[in-house]
Design a protein around this motif. Structure first.
Motif, PDB file in Angstrom:
ATOM      1  N   PRO A  74       0.805  -1.226   0.000  1.00 29.29           N
ATOM      2  CA  PRO A  74       0.000   0.000   0.000  1.00 29.29           C
ATOM      3  C   PRO A  74       0.837   1.275   0.000  1.00 29.29           C
ATOM      4  N   THR A  75       1.987   1.236  -0.632  1.00 32.11           N
ATOM      5  CA  THR A  75       2.863   2.398  -0.693  1.00 32.11           C
ATOM      6  C   THR A  75       3.729   2.299  -1.932  1.00 32.11           C
ATOM      7  N   GLY A  76       4.166   3.434  -2.452  1.00 32.97           N
ATOM      8  CA  GLY A  76       5.081   3.450  -3.578  1.00 32.97           C
ATOM      9  C   GLY A  76       6.535   3.526  -3.176  1.00 32.97           C
ATOM     10  N   ASP A  77       6.830   3.434  -1.892  1.00 29.67           N
ATOM     11  CA  ASP A  77       8.204   3.478  -1.399  1.00 29.67           C
ATOM     12  C   ASP A  77       9.006   2.331  -2.002  1.00 29.67           C
ATOM     13  N   PRO A  78      10.115   2.603  -2.703  1.00 32.56           N
ATOM     14  CA  PRO A  78      10.857   1.523  -3.375  1.00 32.56           C
ATOM     15  C   PRO A  78      11.509   0.533  -2.429  1.00 32.56           C
ATOM     16  N   SER A  79      11.677   0.889  -1.160  1.00 32.54           N
ATOM     17  CA  SER A  79      12.307  -0.042  -0.219  1.00 32.54           C
ATOM     18  C   SER A  79      11.294  -0.761   0.663  1.00 32.54           C
ATOM     19  N   ALA A  80       9.996  -0.506   0.461  1.00 32.03           N
ATOM     20  CA  ALA A  80       8.976  -1.090   1.321  1.00 32.03           C
ATOM     21  C   ALA A  80       8.719  -2.539   0.949  1.00 32.03           C
ATOM     22  N   GLY A  81       8.455  -3.355   1.948  1.00 29.29           N
ATOM     23  CA  GLY A  81       8.078  -4.732   1.727  1.00 29.29           C
ATOM     24  C   GLY A  81       6.569  -4.879   1.668  1.00 29.29           C
ATOM     25  N   PRO A  82       6.089  -6.053   1.292  1.00 19.95           N
ATOM     26  CA  PRO A  82       4.641  -6.259   1.202  1.00 19.95           C
ATOM     27  C   PRO A  82       4.020  -6.446   2.573  1.00 19.95           C
ATOM     28  N   GLU A  83       2.733  -6.194   2.643  1.00 18.65           N
ATOM     29  CA  GLU A  83       1.934  -6.431   3.839  1.00 18.65           C
ATOM     30  C   GLU A  83       1.185  -7.736   3.625  1.00 18.65           C
ATOM     31  N   ILE A  84       1.329  -8.696   4.544  1.00 12.96           N
ATOM     32  CA  ILE A  84       0.810 -10.045   4.333  1.00 12.96           C
ATOM     33  C   ILE A  84      -0.026 -10.481   5.530  1.00 12.96           C
ATOM     34  N   SER A  85      -1.169 -11.065   5.246  1.00 17.15           N
ATOM     35  CA  SER A  85      -1.960 -11.709   6.301  1.00 17.15           C
ATOM     36  C   SER A  85      -2.576 -12.973   5.727  1.00 17.15           C
ATOM     37  N   LEU A  86      -2.775 -13.947   6.587  1.00 22.02           N
ATOM     38  CA  LEU A  86      -3.351 -15.229   6.195  1.00 22.02           C
ATOM     39  C   LEU A  86      -4.461 -15.565   7.176  1.00 22.02           C
ATOM     40  N   ARG A  87      -5.679 -15.587   6.691  1.00 22.22           N
ATOM     41  CA  ARG A  87      -6.836 -15.921   7.499  1.00 22.22           C
ATOM     42  C   ARG A  87      -7.050 -14.939   8.651  1.00 22.22           C
TER      43      ARG A  87
ATOM     44  N   LEU B  17      -4.053  -3.135  14.659  1.00 23.14           N
ATOM     45  CA  LEU B  17      -5.394  -2.982  15.221  1.00 23.14           C
ATOM     46  C   LEU B  17      -6.142  -1.784  14.658  1.00 23.14           C
ATOM     47  N   ALA B  18      -5.519  -1.024  13.762  1.00 24.57           N
ATOM     48  CA  ALA B  18      -6.172   0.156  13.183  1.00 24.57           C
ATOM     49  C   ALA B  18      -6.138   0.075  11.663  1.00 24.57           C
ATOM     50  N   PRO B  19      -6.707  -0.988  11.075  1.00 23.22           N
ATOM     51  CA  PRO B  19      -6.699  -1.105   9.613  1.00 23.22           C
ATOM     52  C   PRO B  19      -7.622  -0.070   8.979  1.00 23.22           C
ATOM     53  N   GLY B  20      -7.302   0.322   7.757  1.00 24.72           N
ATOM     54  CA  GLY B  20      -8.165   1.227   7.015  1.00 24.72           C
ATOM     55  C   GLY B  20      -7.823   2.689   7.144  1.00 24.72           C
ATOM     56  N   ASN B  21      -6.792   3.026   7.920  1.00 23.32           N
ATOM     57  CA  ASN B  21      -6.369   4.417   8.030  1.00 23.32           C
ATOM     58  C   ASN B  21      -5.498   4.773   6.827  1.00 23.32           C
ATOM     59  N   ASP B  22      -5.998   5.637   5.957  1.00 21.06           N
ATOM     60  CA  ASP B  22      -5.244   6.088   4.789  1.00 21.06           C
ATOM     61  C   ASP B  22      -4.526   7.378   5.166  1.00 21.06           C
ATOM     62  N   GLY B  23      -3.326   7.232   5.716  1.00 25.03           N
ATOM     63  CA  GLY B  23      -2.605   8.351   6.306  1.00 25.03           C
ATOM     64  C   GLY B  23      -2.294   9.464   5.333  1.00 25.03           C
ATOM     65  N   ARG B  24      -2.222  10.662   5.854  1.00 27.95           N
ATOM     66  CA  ARG B  24      -1.966  11.839   5.003  1.00 27.95           C
ATOM     67  C   ARG B  24      -0.528  11.867   4.491  1.00 27.95           C
ATOM     68  N   ASP B  25       0.388  11.150   5.155  1.00 25.87           N
ATOM     69  CA  ASP B  25       1.799  11.177   4.770  1.00 25.87           C
ATOM     70  C   ASP B  25       2.221   9.941   3.974  1.00 25.87           C
ATOM     71  N   LYS B  26       1.267   9.123   3.577  1.00 30.20           N
ATOM     72  CA  LYS B  26       1.606   7.865   2.910  1.00 30.20           C
ATOM     73  C   LYS B  26       2.169   8.111   1.517  1.00 30.20           C
ATOM     74  N   PHE B  27       3.274   7.438   1.206  1.00 27.75           N
ATOM     75  CA  PHE B  27       3.896   7.489  -0.120  1.00 27.75           C
ATOM     76  C   PHE B  27       2.862   7.014  -1.144  1.00 27.75           C
ATOM     77  N   PRO B  28       2.491   7.829  -2.136  1.00 30.15           N
ATOM     78  CA  PRO B  28       1.460   7.418  -3.096  1.00 30.15           C
ATOM     79  C   PRO B  28       1.859   6.156  -3.856  1.00 30.15           C
ATOM     80  N   THR B  29       0.854   5.354  -4.177  1.00 31.51           N
ATOM     81  CA  THR B  29       1.112   4.141  -4.951  1.00 31.51           C
ATOM     82  C   THR B  29       1.362   4.491  -6.415  1.00 31.51           C
ATOM     83  N   LEU B  30       1.986   3.552  -7.123  1.00 36.47           N
ATOM     84  CA  LEU B  30       2.472   3.818  -8.471  1.00 36.47           C
ATOM     85  C   LEU B  30       1.884   2.845  -9.484  1.00 36.47           C
ATOM     86  N   ARG B  31       1.776   3.309 -10.701  1.00 35.74           N
ATOM     87  CA  ARG B  31       1.474   2.467 -11.856  1.00 35.74           C
ATOM     88  C   ARG B  31       2.804   2.213 -12.563  1.00 35.74           C
TER      89      ARG B  31
END
Length: 1006
Positions: free
Chosen positions: A173-186, A982-996
């Protein structure tokens, strides 16, 4: 007579072609048997390779149909055979591969790729501490093969799996080139620790960024507890098993892959330009003093024109029956969309396997090396400043320096924040692994594996004397330096026995596991430098640390823990119809209290392969049908070292005089808890695997029910008798239940055209069933979490018994006050109070807040397509998430006409006919529906013909696009927002925009 002997399963298989005048293998007579040698006047040559990995195949039988005339391929996969001039058909066969008949054409060269011939029962799947036949699997295990991986500019192994496994949610959920993926299972599994699954690379824990994505042979996902219980304390959140490519016997093969990509923003927020602001000034909506005379696109100033990313991967593998080797090296350099954001990585892996003593001894050595260099001068704060900075302000002042206005609160030049900073952040890792196996009898393997993982971080940053920290705060240069070293030592001992006795298949395994983890580190911060010349590389020259000024520090750290496990697994199968599997792990952790250091984690599962019963064996519809049931208990270690002990720390504010010096007071900071222990997952799973209409439709359906017990949280306790006011304890509980469905279909499968499709769907229901116990209780049955940040300063979520994790909690807005007679309240938010009363937000109290939605998606949907038309191939991946909400921080903070900084153009849009007069507020108006469907990845490739090439055995070029289109009603930048914690869904104002991202790449094999 020609006899070929091969190995299938546990015993030898002999194929015999008899010389006779009777029927040939196809059951018909052929006139070729009557021809003399002089009639065979045409020579056909070619090379046989495996469609699985593209490697040459020695020992393939090549037979002229209807005759005994045949040959076999050499070590390079090459063959030569003479045939009649017309009507010849060659039959290619090899054990474990599909036999293929090919008519000879006018060409004298006939190359062939042979396909594996594995039924659903015979496929091999990696499981904990070994492999099993797919037909023997009785748990929820998903497998992803390389041909199913995402194609394009993937940064890590996690991005290969997006949309491929039901129940496995992977997002970036970020365009940061060094960021890893966010993963959840069940779903979410903890209120204190992580919910991310355990990632094992060739059996050892590591991040998804440790190895090159091109170095992966397969990925297995152990989804339920009956599959992951063999890992005990580490298996509560599921397990992702990554198997790297191994050496193979045959001619050495070199593979080279590369891609180049660029990107742009999926979407940008519509902030006011200089022209927009002056238009609002002309309308009397903004004070004319805000016009500073300039015209600056601040987001454009910090954005690269063409962010460029290039990746290169070279591998070499080959060997003999006794020695197998593989070496892989990759390099990636990605420039982020913003100046001051970049990621450079180098990775190398080498693996060598040697057999001795008539194959009774196998020795393996493996080296994995990686270096990552991160540029993170750009960050969320610089992004915020670019958004809110006045578009009529200037980048530079009249003397050529960056324009700063230190008198304004939190108003800084974003370009200066990036450029007036020196930065270094280097991660380095080295894995050394060695194993030895002894096979006293073919059915038994005794194995010892030892490994050491060393990882370091070297960090330094320096803000120059032209940085805002000096211009405004008189710091005269600010330096930060830190270093850390983590060393992990592993030892595994296993004995694995497998035996087939008639209709009975038995399997047993016992083992011992030891992990020793040590981390050391230091960090220093200082300011007050006489010059910028040495940057952070001469940190002792700063004066502030010697003076003991606030904002400086020098500290060091040490922590360690150990984990020891004894484990066993036993399985039994009868006639490939009935299977049962059980495992047990007894594990001890040094991180727990005296009374809870050891835990026992059992699991049992069973399967019934109905398709092998007599009443279905002759079915023309059902090829494979199996029911699975499983039960398992797994655990997790959600606390750091020493959390069960009394801990003390020196106070930075309390001192006593010992007669000569002032000495810091040593204060307690944590209570002991000898009962602090494991978080436990008790899970039931029932599943159905099927394959219908000759592979036309296959898939699986799983239902699971997870009870998560003994969850850790911090509880208030009285002082005295306790030393401090809170204690970590196991008292909470949670429940997750859901369903996962996956369908695979071979819609079209012909020589020139092929179309495969996969659809997977998952639903998860979560409930926090308990927050307290008799011994440890919260003052309420809830607590607040998440935060808006200043100036609103409210929590965003409520965690409450009987409710799902992720509930937004705030004021429910129902409109805007329209009462000119009350100027104080006119234009302020109308909210619904706790008793249903409608009131101004100025009259609200905390009890008026209510649940406004939930930030965790309930449904996930993925749709994957693979299409091949002759030598072209097309891959399309679509992903979606549904029934969840998003708190749009950018609208909450910047869609407001009353702020003094730049704002969104929609700030002056009327609400109920009124322009908003409220200060920035957390109300339901800014909570939006987050449902989306994405065309996440599309790739188009062309396989270049290489039959006549002297250098290439295969060559492919492709173009790809990622994050291409999003169908959503969400007004923010991207509905795929952070969901961890515990706070999913917060679209922070400082989040690195996602990229195409747009990619062009090549895959070559020599």
């Amino acid at each position: 007579m020609l006899v070929i002997v091969g190995l299938v399963g546990a015993g030898p298989t002999i194929s015999v072609w008899a010389s006779s005048s009777g029927p040939n293998e196809s059951g018909s007579n052929s006139s070729f048997s009557k021809l003399s040698d002089r009639d065979f006047d045409r020579t056909i040559r070619g090379v046989i390779t495996s469609s699985d990995d593209g490697l040459p195949m020695p020992g393939v039988s090549v037979l002229l149909k209807g005759t005994t005339r045949g040959t076999a391929t050499d070590i390079d996969g090459a063959y030569s055979i003479t045939t009649p001039d017309e009507g010849a058909i060659l039959v290619f066969s090899f054990i474990g591969f599909k036999t293929q008949e090919v008519a000879v054409t006018n060409s004298s060269v006939l190359n062939l790729k042979m396909e594996l011939d594995l039924t659903a029962m015979q496929e091999v799947v990696v499981v904990g501490y070994g492999t099993m036949r797919k037909g023997d699997i009785t748990s929820a295990v998903a497998q992803v093969k390389p041909e199913e991986f995402i194609t394009g500019a993937v940064r890590n192994a996690g991005e290969l799996l997006r949309g491929k496994v039901a129940g496995l949610a992977i997002s970036t959920p970020t365009g940061d080139p060094s960021a890893g993926p966010e993963i959840s299972l069940r779903g979410i599994t903890s209120v204190f620790g992580s919910s991310a699954p355990l990632v094992l690379i060739d059996g050892y824990p590591g991040s998804l960024n440790v190895i090159s994505p091109m170095d992966i042979e397969s990925v297995e996902v152990l989804k339920d507890a009956s599959a992951s219980a063999i890992y005990g304390a580490r298996g509560k959140n599921g397990v992702i098993l990554i198997t790297t490519k191994q050496g193979k016997s045959g001619k050495p093969t070199v593979e080279y892959s590369n891609f180049m990509s660029t990107s742009n923003f999926v979407r940008t927020a519509d902030f006011m330009s200089a022209t927009d602001m002056r238009g609002f000034i002309d309308q009397g909506l903004i004070d004319p003093s805000n016009d500073l005379g300039g015209d600056t696109d601040w987001l454009g100033e910090i954005t690269r024109d063409v962010p460029f990313n290039h990746f290169h991967n070279v591998s070499l593998r080959g060997g003999t029956e006794q020695t197998k080797y593989v070496a892989n090296m990759s390099y990636q350099n990605e420039l982020g969309a913003f100046y001051g954001s970049a990621n450079e990585e180098f990775k190398f892996r080498m693996d060598l396997t040697q057999f001795f003593a008539n194959n009774k001894v196998k020795v393996n050595m493996n080296v994995l090396k990686g270096i990552q260099n991160i540029d993170a001068r750009f960050g969320g704060w610089a992004y915020r400043q670019a958004l809110i900075r006045n578009p009529t302000d200037r980048v530079f002042n009249d003397d050529g320096r960056y324009q700063e206005r230190p008198e304004q609160f939190q108003y800084e030049n974003p370009l200066a924040l990036i450029n007036e900073q020196d930065y270094k952040n280097v991660n380095d890792w080295l894995w050394l692994t060695g194993s030895a196996s002894y096979f006293p009898v073919p059915e038994l393997e005794l194995k010892v594996v030892g490994s050491q993982h060393r990882s370091t971080n070297d960090f330094g940053s320096y803000q120059t004397r032209n940085h805002i920290s000096t211009i405004r705060d008189n710091r005269n240069g600010v330096a930060n330096v830190s270093n850390s070293l983590t060393v992990e030592n592993f030892l595994d001992l296993t004995a694995d026995y497998q035996k087939i006795i008639g209709d009975h298949r038995v399997h047993g395994m016992v083992g011992y596991s030891y992990i020793d983890w040590v981390n050391t580190g230091m960090a220093t911060s200082n300011f007050g430098f006489p010059s910028d010349v040495f940057s952070f590389r001469n940190i002792q020259q700063g004066t502030a640390l010697r003076q003991g000024l606030v904002g400086t520090f020098a500290n060091s750290s040490f922590s360690d823990w150990k984990l020891i496990g004894f484990f066993a697994r036993a399985g039994y199968g009868f006639k490939d119809k009935y299977n049962i599997l059980g495992s047990l792990r007894y594990e001890g952790s040094s991180r727990f209290g005296t009374n809870q250091k050891w835990g026992l984690f059992p699991a049992v599962s069973a399967g019934w392969t109905i398709s092998n019963e007599g009443f279905l064996k002759s079915s023309s519809v059902v090829d494979f049908l199996k029911i699975r049931v499983g039960y398992g208990e797994t655990g997790s270690v959600s606390t750091g070292p020493y959390q069960s002990l009394t801990r003390y720390a020196y106070s930075p504010t309390q001192f006593y005089f010992d007669g000569q010096n002032w000495v810091s007071v040593l204060n307690p900071v944590a209570n002991p808890n000898p009962n602090l222990g494991w978080e436990t997952n008790i899970e039931y799973n029932i599943g159905l695997d099927f394959n219908l209409w000759k592979n036309k439709l296959s898939g699986s359906i799983d239902y699971y029910d997870r009870t998560l017990q003994n969850l850790v949280y911090s509880y208030p306790v009285p002082v005295p008798p306790n030393l401090v006011g809170t204690t970590l304890a196991n008292a909470a509980a949670m429940r997750n239940s859901g369903m996962e469905v996956a369908f695979n279909s071979d819609l079209i499968k012909k020589e020139k055209i092929e179309w495969r499709a996969n659809v997977n769907f998952s639903v998860n229901t979560n409930e926090l069933t308990r927050l307290s116990s008799e011994e440890f209780q919260l003052r309420n049955d809830f607590f607040f979490t998440g935060g808006t940040g200043d100036p609103i300063q409210l929590s965003t979520h409520k965690v409450e018994e009987g409710q799902p994790i992720g509930s937004f909690f705030g004021f429910k807005s129902v409109g805007v006050v329209n009462d000119p007679s009350d100027p104080a309240r006119n234009g302020t938010w109308l909210i619904e109070g706790q008793d249903g009363e409608i009131k101004s937000i100025l009259d609200a109290n905390p009890d008026d807040r209510q649940i406004l939605g939930n930030g965790m998606p309930k449904y996930f949907l993925n749709f994957n397509n693979y299409i091949r038309i002759d030598k072209f191939d097309i891959n399309v991946t679509m992903r979606g998430a549904f029934k969840y909400q998003i708190l749009n921080f950018q609208r909450m903070f910047y869609e407001n006409p009353n702020i003094v900084y730049n704002r969104l153009n929609s700030s002056f849009d009327p609400i109920d006919g009124q322009i908003l007069r409220s200060p920035q507020s957390y109300v339901s108006h800014y909570i939006e529906n987050g449902d989306f469907l994405k065309i996440d990845n599309v790739s188009v490739g062309y396989n270049i013909p290489t039959e006549t090439s002297r250098f290439f055995t295969s060559a492919r070029v492709y173009v790809a696009g990622s994050n291409l289109f999003t169908f959503t009603n969400y007004q923010g930048l991207d509905p795929e927002v952070p969901r961890a914690g515990l706070a999913p869904g917060n679209d922070g104002r400082d989040k690195f925009p996602t990229l195409r991202i747009f990619t062009i790449g090549t895959d070559l094999r020599f």
